[in-house]
Design a protein around this motif. Structure first.
Motif: not given
Lengths: 327, 45
Positions: A84-88
């Motif tokens: 999730g954070p990496v996709f952001l």
């Protein structure tokens, strides 16, 4: 296309792959970087016979196939944990790079609108593939496409060398280096190459991050096509564009990742699949190397290169800072 | 016999050529997975 037309080039790629594997063992340098260097040296110093061109051009097919197979080695648990954070970060850096290139091209360096758009697409999404996809949607001229593609290839060649050096100097972990390369470098081939040259973990993170970035191509093409259509150009926009531009091999990658996490493959089968994608990447990177023409790079215009350099620096520094905090 | 083989191979070739390159990559990947998992083909490195 007849098999006979493809055969000379495919044989050349296979010979290059075996030679790169052997040289890498002898010299002690990563086999993927040796494969790219071999392709560059052969095509620029000696030149390949014209008969080889159709077969060598299949290198993108082998890259896609290698990425599909890599799905079997992906730890989906890890991806779900930090995905999730990496996709952001992927969304933020892609958007930022696109905006920075567009603003610099239009307002600071006074490049033509469509050339700025092609550079923005190439720098923010997936290199030359994005340039070509967006060019079709905004009806760019052949000159603009050639200029933008040459600029992207110039930075592909530079980042292949510079990123691993910076990673070593900063002693980055595999996850940080791979995600950083995947989020800020341009074309898929060089991202996968430097990732695996750094470490297996870095290669997997680089590929996953780059695939999620590539998946945004449909949205970007659709956005640009709508923009230019509204401005009275003849570009056409359609929701179908989203699917048309979506890199479908991502679906194969995801399917194999799902099968692998269900425990479908034994460890021996998984090892064979890993070997298969290593060979496919070698074929792909020998071919990728032959596409890097030093003469074309020399003729790249200075202004487009400066615009893309500034955007690369901004995106690269920002993403590295965020990722270092995140991991 | 040879005519039916020709027809079959022409059909395969036509379908392959009609595929988008991304889907061709998926087919190559699936074929390798099939060879490894069904036939137990070992791939050396």
């Amino acid at each position: 296309m007849g098999v006979r037309r493809l055969l000379p080039g495919i044989v050349a790629l296979c010979l290059g792959a075996v030679l790169a594997r052997w040289l890498a063992r002898v010299v002690g340098v990563n086999h993927l970087l040796v494969a790219i260097a071999l392709g560059v040296v052969v095509s620029n110093a000696v030149g390949l016979p014209d008969d080889c061109d159709p077969g060598v051009a299949t290198h993108k097919l082998w890259l896609g196939s290698g990425i599909v197979l890599m799905g079997a080695s992906i730890s989906t648990a890890t991806v779900l944990e930090v995905g999730g954070p990496v996709f952001l970060v992927v969304l933020a850096v892609t958007g930022l790079t696109l905006v920075v290139v567009e603003l610099l091209a239009r307002n600071v360096f006074d490049l033509t609108e469509r050339l700025g758009t092609l550079l923005a697409a190439g720098a923010s999404i997936c290199g030359v593939s994005a340039v070509v996809a967006v060019a079709g949607a905004v009806r760019a001229t052949e000159d603009q496409v050639a200029y933008a593609a040459a600029t992207v290839l110039l930075f592909d060649a530079i980042t292949i060398v510079v990123y691993p050096i910076v990673g070593d100097l900063l002693d980055l972990s595999g996850a940080v280096f791979g995600t950083w390369a995947g989020v800020s470098m341009f074309s898929t081939g060089p991202v996968v190459a430097v990732g695996f040259a750094y470490s297996d973990a870095a290669g997997q993170w680089a590929t996953m991050t780059k695939l999620s970035r590539n998946a945004l191509i449909g949205v970007v093409v659709l956005g640009y096509a709508s923009y230019y259509a509204r401005r009275g150009g003849d570009g056409t926009a359609s929701v179908r564009t989203l699917w048309a531009e979506f890199p479908k091999f991502v679906l194969g990658f995801l399917a194999l990742a799902a099968l692998s996490s269900l425990g479908v493959f034994s460890s021996a089968q998984q090892t064979s699949i890993e070997h298969a994608y290593n060979w496919l990447f070698l074929l792909a990177f020998v071919g990728l190397g032959t596409e890097i023409r030093l003469a074309d790079i020399k003729s790249t215009g200075l202004l487009p290169a400066v615009v893309v350099l500034l955007a690369l620096l901004v995106g690269s520094l920002l993403s590295l800072t965020v990722l270092s905090v995140l991991f | 016999m040879s005519t039916s083989i020709d027809r079959w191979s022409n059909g395969i070739r036509a379908r392959w050529t009609a595929l988008e390159r991304d889907w061709q990559s998926v087919v190559v990947g699936a074929t390798i997975v099939g060879l490894v998992s069904v036939l137990g083909l070992p791939i050396p490195w």
